[in-house]
Each structure stands twice: as C-alpha cells, then as structure tokens.
Design a protein around this motif. Structure first.
Motif, PDB file in Angstrom:
ATOM      1  N   VAL A 266       3.446  17.980 -16.423  1.00 37.80           N
ATOM      2  CA  VAL A 266       3.088  17.903 -17.836  1.00 37.80           C
ATOM      3  C   VAL A 266       1.945  18.871 -18.138  1.00 37.80           C
ATOM      4  O   VAL A 266       1.983  19.609 -19.140  1.00 37.80           O
ATOM      5  N   THR A 267       0.924  18.898 -17.275  1.00 37.26           N
ATOM      6  CA  THR A 267      -0.199  19.800 -17.528  1.00 37.26           C
ATOM      7  C   THR A 267       0.229  21.267 -17.402  1.00 37.26           C
ATOM      8  O   THR A 267      -0.234  22.126 -18.160  1.00 37.26           O
ATOM      9  N   ASP A 268       1.130  21.572 -16.472  1.00 40.59           N
ATOM     10  CA  ASP A 268       1.627  22.950 -16.351  1.00 40.59           C
ATOM     11  C   ASP A 268       2.400  23.344 -17.625  1.00 40.59           C
ATOM     12  O   ASP A 268       2.206  24.453 -18.146  1.00 40.59           O
ATOM     13  N   LYS A 269       3.258  22.470 -18.079  1.00 39.16           N
ATOM     14  CA  LYS A 269       4.008  22.748 -19.306  1.00 39.16           C
ATOM     15  C   LYS A 269       3.058  22.899 -20.497  1.00 39.16           C
ATOM     16  O   LYS A 269       3.230  23.789 -21.329  1.00 39.16           O
ATOM     17  N   PHE A 270       2.063  22.010 -20.564  1.00 39.30           N
ATOM     18  CA  PHE A 270       1.101  22.075 -21.661  1.00 39.30           C
ATOM     19  C   PHE A 270       0.302  23.388 -21.604  1.00 39.30           C
ATOM     20  O   PHE A 270       0.099  24.039 -22.620  1.00 39.30           O
ATOM     21  N   THR A 271      -0.121  23.755 -20.399  1.00 45.16           N
ATOM     22  CA  THR A 271      -0.871  25.005 -20.219  1.00 45.16           C
ATOM     23  C   THR A 271       0.001  26.207 -20.598  1.00 45.16           C
ATOM     24  O   THR A 271      -0.457  27.133 -21.286  1.00 45.16           O
ATOM     25  N   GLU A 272       1.255  26.186 -20.184  1.00 42.94           N
ATOM     26  CA  GLU A 272       2.171  27.287 -20.527  1.00 42.94           C
ATOM     27  C   GLU A 272       2.372  27.373 -22.034  1.00 42.94           C
ATOM     28  O   GLU A 272       2.353  28.462 -22.626  1.00 42.94           O
ATOM     29  N   SER A 273       2.525  26.233 -22.686  1.00 47.49           N
ATOM     30  CA  SER A 273       2.705  26.207 -24.142  1.00 47.49           C
ATOM     31  C   SER A 273       1.456  26.718 -24.851  1.00 47.49           C
ATOM     32  O   SER A 273       1.547  27.500 -25.811  1.00 47.49           O
ATOM     33  N   MET A 274       0.295  26.284 -24.379  1.00 47.30           N
ATOM     34  CA  MET A 274      -0.961  26.730 -24.988  1.00 47.30           C
ATOM     35  C   MET A 274      -1.138  28.247 -24.790  1.00 47.30           C
ATOM     36  O   MET A 274      -1.560  28.950 -25.703  1.00 47.30           O
TER      37      MET A 274
ATOM     38  N   MET B  81       3.251   9.937  -9.776  1.00 50.80           N
ATOM     39  CA  MET B  81       2.472  10.047 -11.005  1.00 50.80           C
ATOM     40  C   MET B  81       1.714  11.373 -11.013  1.00 50.80           C
ATOM     41  O   MET B  81       1.675  12.054 -12.037  1.00 50.80           O
ATOM     42  N   GLN B  82       1.144  11.752  -9.913  1.00 52.32           N
ATOM     43  CA  GLN B  82       0.423  13.017  -9.825  1.00 52.32           C
ATOM     44  C   GLN B  82       1.382  14.193 -10.048  1.00 52.32           C
ATOM     45  O   GLN B  82       1.036  15.160 -10.720  1.00 52.32           O
ATOM     46  N   LEU B  83       2.548  14.095  -9.479  1.00 49.29           N
ATOM     47  CA  LEU B  83       3.548  15.151  -9.664  1.00 49.29           C
ATOM     48  C   LEU B  83       3.958  15.249 -11.147  1.00 49.29           C
ATOM     49  O   LEU B  83       4.055  16.351 -11.697  1.00 49.29           O
TER      50      LEU B  83
ATOM     51  N   ALA C  80       0.837  -1.195   0.000  1.00 53.23           N
ATOM     52  CA  ALA C  80       0.000   0.000   0.000  1.00 53.23           C
ATOM     53  C   ALA C  80       0.869   1.241   0.000  1.00 53.23           C
ATOM     54  O   ALA C  80       0.564   2.224  -0.669  1.00 53.23           O
ATOM     55  N   SER C  81       1.923   1.262   0.759  1.00 52.73           N
ATOM     56  CA  SER C  81       2.781   2.455   0.778  1.00 52.73           C
ATOM     57  C   SER C  81       3.519   2.591  -0.547  1.00 52.73           C
ATOM     58  O   SER C  81       3.761   3.692  -1.018  1.00 52.73           O
ATOM     59  N   GLY C  82       3.882   1.572  -1.209  1.00 51.28           N
ATOM     60  CA  GLY C  82       4.547   1.615  -2.514  1.00 51.28           C
ATOM     61  C   GLY C  82       3.594   2.155  -3.580  1.00 51.28           C
ATOM     62  O   GLY C  82       3.983   2.870  -4.482  1.00 51.28           O
ATOM     63  N   TRP C  83       2.371   1.746  -3.377  1.00 50.18           N
ATOM     64  CA  TRP C  83       1.348   2.181  -4.301  1.00 50.18           C
ATOM     65  C   TRP C  83       1.124   3.675  -4.150  1.00 50.18           C
ATOM     66  O   TRP C  83       0.990   4.387  -5.135  1.00 50.18           O
ATOM     67  N   LYS C  84       1.078   4.157  -2.950  1.00 47.41           N
ATOM     68  CA  LYS C  84       0.884   5.569  -2.687  1.00 47.41           C
ATOM     69  C   LYS C  84       2.048   6.377  -3.265  1.00 47.41           C
ATOM     70  O   LYS C  84       1.848   7.462  -3.784  1.00 47.41           O
ATOM     71  N   MET C  85       3.234   5.839  -3.131  1.00 50.52           N
ATOM     72  CA  MET C  85       4.410   6.537  -3.633  1.00 50.52           C
ATOM     73  C   MET C  85       4.343   6.669  -5.143  1.00 50.52           C
ATOM     74  O   MET C  85       4.632   7.733  -5.678  1.00 50.52           O
ATOM     75  N   GLU C  86       3.973   5.640  -5.752  1.00 54.26           N
ATOM     76  CA  GLU C  86       3.885   5.676  -7.196  1.00 54.26           C
ATOM     77  C   GLU C  86       2.770   6.624  -7.625  1.00 54.26           C
ATOM     78  O   GLU C  86       2.912   7.369  -8.604  1.00 54.26           O
ATOM     79  N   GLU C  87       1.707   6.615  -6.866  1.00 52.70           N
ATOM     80  CA  GLU C  87       0.587   7.500  -7.201  1.00 52.70           C
ATOM     81  C   GLU C  87       0.987   8.973  -7.011  1.00 52.70           C
ATOM     82  O   GLU C  87       0.660   9.815  -7.834  1.00 52.70           O
ATOM     83  N   GLN C  88       1.700   9.296  -5.991  1.00 55.44           N
ATOM     84  CA  GLN C  88       2.140  10.677  -5.756  1.00 55.44           C
ATOM     85  C   GLN C  88       3.136  11.112  -6.831  1.00 55.44           C
ATOM     86  O   GLN C  88       3.079  12.244  -7.331  1.00 55.44           O
TER      87      GLN C  88
END
Length: 155
Positions: free
Chosen positions: A23-31, A16-18, A6-14
C-alpha cells in the motif's frame, strides 16, 4: 503463550507488513506520479511552443504581407470603380462636346465657302498689298484692289 498462537500471530504480522508495504509503495508511486505530472505536461508544452513558434511567426509575417497587398488591390479596384462611375456620368459632357465640334465644323465649312466665293470676286487684302508694294505705290489695275471688297467688307 502457546507456540501455535505465537506462530499464527507472526504470520498475520508478516502478512500485514507485506500488505502495508504494498500500500505504501503504491501510495508513494501515485504521489510521485501526481507530483511530476504537471511539470511533465509543462515540459511537453514548452517543447511544443519552442518547436512551433518560429513557424507561426513566419506565417504571421507572411499573412501581414499578403494583407498589405490585398489592401493595395482593394484600393486600386475601388479607385477604378469610381473612375468608371464618373465616366458613365460624363455622357452629357461628351454630347455637349460633340455638339460644339459639329458647330465648329459647320462654321469652318461656312468660312471656307465664303473664302472661295471671295477669291472668285476680289483679291484678298494681302494680295492687294503685294501688288501695291511691287508697283511702288501705283495701282496695278483699276478696280481690282479697291478699298472695299465686292461683299462690302473694308480691306
């Protein structure tokens, strides 16, 4: 589920969110950059035109004035060239005038010599008239004021 899993899963999820956030910040900046780039370019273009247009208009009016002056000068030069060409063609006329002047001078000289010869031979008609009018219709001398001069010309 195991707590380790469960803790490994959380780490991967965090992580991934980061990564997704990055990616979304870069995409928003590019747009945002792409969306604003054309308007920024048009704004810069508008500024440039607004600054340089009055100067360009002034140059255009100056050039039109210079063009008018050049057209006037060209017309003057062409007119002068045609006048010079017509003068070069007038040589025959000047030669004809010269011949006529020489002829007039020659005739004048002939008339002067004829008058001087006549003055020695007989008085001129107006001289006879003056003598006649002074003497009240009587001839002053016999033979000096004849009806015909010595050269046969009638008075």
């Amino acid at each position: 589920m195991k707590p380790e899993v469960a803790s490994g899963w959380k780490m991967e999820e965090q992580e991934m969110q980061l990564k997704v956030k990055k990616v979304t910040d870069k995409f928003t900046e590019s747009m945002y950059f792409l969306a604003n780039e054309p308007s920024l370019a048009l704004y810069r273009l508008q500024e440039h035109v607004r600054r340089s247009l009055p100067e360009l208009v002034q140059h255009k009016t100056d050039m039109q004035g210079v063009e008018e002056q050049c057209q006037g000068a060209i017309y003057t030069v062409e007119y002068a060239c045609s006048a010079v060409k017509s003068m070069s063609n007038s040589g025959a006329y000047f030669k004809n005038i010269e011949g006529l002047l020489r002829r007039a001078i020659s005739i004048k000289d002939q008339m002067s010599s004829l008058q001087s010869r006549r003055a020695k031979r007989a008085p001129l008609p107006f001289q006879c008239w003056m003598v006649y009018s002074v003497n009240n219709g009587r001839k002053a001398h016999s033979g000096s004021c004849e009806e015909k001069g010595s050269d046969g010309i009638r008075f």
